[in-house]
Write an enzyme that holds these catalytic residues in place. Structure first.
Site, PDB file in Angstrom:
ATOM      1  N   GLY A   1       5.372  -5.597   3.079  1.00 47.57           N
ATOM      2  CA  GLY A   1       5.240  -6.986   2.639  1.00 47.57           C
ATOM      3  C   GLY A   1       6.575  -7.653   2.345  1.00 47.57           C
ATOM      4  O   GLY A   1       6.621  -8.743   1.794  1.00 47.57           O
TER       5      GLY A   1
ATOM      6  N   GLU B   1       4.442   4.823   5.181  1.00 45.50           N
ATOM      7  CA  GLU B   1       4.755   3.474   4.746  1.00 45.50           C
ATOM      8  C   GLU B   1       5.970   3.496   3.833  1.00 45.50           C
ATOM      9  O   GLU B   1       5.850   3.810   2.642  1.00 45.50           O
ATOM     10  CB  GLU B   1       3.575   2.899   3.975  1.00 45.50           C
ATOM     11  CG  GLU B   1       2.309   2.860   4.805  1.00 45.50           C
ATOM     12  CD  GLU B   1       1.392   1.766   4.311  1.00 45.50           C
ATOM     13  OE1 GLU B   1       1.189   0.813   5.067  1.00 45.50           O
ATOM     14  OE2 GLU B   1       0.913   1.850   3.188  1.00 45.50           O
TER      15      GLU B   1
ATOM     16  N   HIS C   1      -2.690   4.156  -0.760  1.00 46.50           N
ATOM     17  CA  HIS C   1      -1.791   3.068  -0.361  1.00 46.50           C
ATOM     18  C   HIS C   1      -0.776   2.833  -1.488  1.00 46.50           C
ATOM     19  O   HIS C   1      -1.113   2.940  -2.672  1.00 46.50           O
ATOM     20  CB  HIS C   1      -2.595   1.795  -0.090  1.00 46.50           C
ATOM     21  CG  HIS C   1      -1.741   0.738   0.536  1.00 46.50           C
ATOM     22  ND1 HIS C   1      -0.905  -0.052  -0.210  1.00 46.50           N
ATOM     23  CD2 HIS C   1      -1.546   0.394   1.832  1.00 46.50           C
ATOM     24  CE1 HIS C   1      -0.237  -0.856   0.613  1.00 46.50           C
ATOM     25  NE2 HIS C   1      -0.615  -0.595   1.854  1.00 46.50           N
TER      26      HIS C   1
ATOM     27  N   LYS D   1      -5.943  -6.237   2.765  1.00 44.77           N
ATOM     28  CA  LYS D   1      -5.618  -6.326   1.328  1.00 44.77           C
ATOM     29  C   LYS D   1      -6.563  -7.335   0.658  1.00 44.77           C
ATOM     30  O   LYS D   1      -7.700  -7.480   1.095  1.00 44.77           O
ATOM     31  CB  LYS D   1      -4.141  -6.661   1.142  1.00 44.77           C
ATOM     32  CG  LYS D   1      -3.250  -5.696   1.945  1.00 44.77           C
ATOM     33  CD  LYS D   1      -1.799  -5.751   1.610  1.00 44.77           C
ATOM     34  CE  LYS D   1      -1.056  -4.755   2.479  1.00 44.77           C
ATOM     35  NZ  LYS D   1       0.372  -4.675   2.170  1.00 44.77           N
TER      36      LYS D   1
ATOM     37  N   SER E   1       5.680  -3.968   7.441  1.00 52.17           N
ATOM     38  CA  SER E   1       6.181  -5.142   8.160  1.00 52.17           C
ATOM     39  C   SER E   1       6.258  -4.939   9.672  1.00 52.17           C
ATOM     40  O   SER E   1       7.188  -5.424  10.315  1.00 52.17           O
ATOM     41  CB  SER E   1       7.539  -5.592   7.588  1.00 52.17           C
ATOM     42  OG  SER E   1       7.372  -6.014   6.250  1.00 52.17           O
TER      43      SER E   1
ATOM     44  N   GLU F   1       0.366   0.283  -2.823  1.00 51.97           N
ATOM     45  CA  GLU F   1      -0.011  -0.716  -3.841  1.00 51.97           C
ATOM     46  C   GLU F   1      -0.985  -0.113  -4.848  1.00 51.97           C
ATOM     47  O   GLU F   1      -0.975  -0.475  -6.024  1.00 51.97           O
ATOM     48  CB  GLU F   1      -0.583  -1.968  -3.151  1.00 51.97           C
ATOM     49  CG  GLU F   1       0.536  -2.774  -2.495  1.00 51.97           C
ATOM     50  CD  GLU F   1       0.138  -3.506  -1.225  1.00 51.97           C
ATOM     51  OE1 GLU F   1      -1.056  -3.731  -0.973  1.00 51.97           O
ATOM     52  OE2 GLU F   1       1.068  -3.847  -0.451  1.00 51.97           O
TER      53      GLU F   1
ATOM     54  N   ASN G   1      -4.911  -3.848   7.627  1.00 52.23           N
ATOM     55  CA  ASN G   1      -5.212  -3.744   6.201  1.00 52.23           C
ATOM     56  C   ASN G   1      -5.151  -5.159   5.633  1.00 52.23           C
ATOM     57  O   ASN G   1      -4.071  -5.705   5.445  1.00 52.23           O
ATOM     58  CB  ASN G   1      -4.180  -2.825   5.524  1.00 52.23           C
ATOM     59  CG  ASN G   1      -4.331  -2.813   4.013  1.00 52.23           C
ATOM     60  OD1 ASN G   1      -5.335  -3.270   3.475  1.00 52.23           O
ATOM     61  ND2 ASN G   1      -3.332  -2.262   3.328  1.00 52.23           N
TER      62      ASN G   1
HETATM   63  P1  PGA Z   1       2.755  -5.192   5.720  1.00 56.69           P
HETATM   64  O1  PGA Z   1       1.786  -4.153   4.979  1.00 56.69           O
HETATM   65  O2  PGA Z   1       2.514  -5.014   7.198  1.00 56.69           O
HETATM   66  O3  PGA Z   1       2.335  -6.530   5.205  1.00 56.69           O
HETATM   67  O4  PGA Z   1       4.139  -4.820   5.331  1.00 56.69           O
HETATM   68  C1  PGA Z   1       1.577  -2.872   5.498  1.00 56.69           C
HETATM   69  C2  PGA Z   1       0.573  -2.153   4.604  1.00 56.69           C
HETATM   70  O5  PGA Z   1       0.733  -2.193   3.393  1.00 56.69           O
HETATM   71  O6  PGA Z   1      -0.410  -1.583   5.081  1.00 56.69           O
END
Ligand code: PGA
Length: 248
Positions: free
Chosen positions: A172, A166, A94, A11, A211, A96, A9
């Protein structure tokens, strides 16, 4: 036996040029593993990346999809539009999107349905915040997130969907759920689906996101109910993304 899957992903990162070279770098390093691999790229790069991946087994996905089929919805991208560029996957819900852009359980369910109507596989993201975890709300939150989709799309729809667990507190942040913490929730999700349809649950790919990195992916992927990963930050570098993929 469920096939494993690793999804990047990206982003809101990269440039037009860096996006193409990242996709090329991933393709150049692909082994002959049977596990699936995909990248969810910014909408505006989808057309370019569709060209890059077209003769490879690297699949393409979007990071969202509109909750309506077409019409006066400024700024949205429909599932039909995505199919014109060979998008096989679309992230929906997601964290976010839920946190910063107001996506609700209901709108996420509508996005999920729009994707499936166009034969795009929705990757339904679910997970709890730190506060919810500390208040022992993890399973209740996940129940609500899943129920919103099951209510409108039906349990059978999960034959053509992927779930990404998640933990919002691990996205993140560099904090990763331990292998056991992640497995506990993945197992819970599978059992929740299995209570409604055993066969669908057994075949359902449930990915871990939060992460995941080259040095912790192997342990996570070894867990019986973790079928791969949804990788954010570590998918922005071909080498680290491929290392995670090779940990499957
Ligand atoms: P990250 O993000 O691996 O940077 O923690 C995972 C995601 O949001 O898909």
């Amino acid at each position: 036996m469920r096939q494993s899957l690793v999804v990047g992903n990206w982003k809101m990162n990269g440039t037009r040029a860096s996006a193409q070279s990242l996709a090329k770098g991933i393709i150049a390093g692909l082994n002959d593993s049977e596990a699936g691999i995909a990248i969810c790229v910014p909408y505006i790069y989808i057309a370019d990346i569709a060209e890059v991946v077209k003769d490879s087994r690297l699949a393409l996905g979007s990071q969202n999809v509109a909750d309506k089929a077409s019409g006066a919805f400024t700024g949205e991208i429909s599932a039909t539009m995505l199919t014109e560029f060979s998008c096989q996957y679309a992230l929906v819900g997601h964290s976010e999107r839920r946190t910063f852009y107001g996506d609700t359980n209901e709108s996420v369910a509508a996005r999920y349905c729009q994707a499936q109507e166009q034969k795009i596989i929705p990757i339904l993201c679910v997970g709890e915040t730190l506060e919810q975890r500390e208040q022992d709300q993890t399973f209740a939150v996940i129940n609500e997130q899943l129920d919103a989709v099951i209510d409108v799309a039906g349990i059978a729809s999960f034959a053509n969907a992927v779930i990404a667990y998640e933990p919002v507190w691990a996205i993140g942040t560099g904090k990763t759920a331990s292998d056991e913490q992640a497995q506990e929730v993945h197992q819970y999700i599978r059992q929740y689906i299995a209570a409604k349809d055993q066969a669908i649950a057994e075949n359902l790919q449930i990915l871990y996101g939060g992460s995941a990195k080259p040095d912790n992916a192997k342990g996570l992927f070894a867990m019986p109910d973790i079928d791969g990963g949804l990788i954010g930050g570590a998918s922005l570098d071909a080498e680290s993304f491929l290392k995670i993929y090779q940990s499957i």
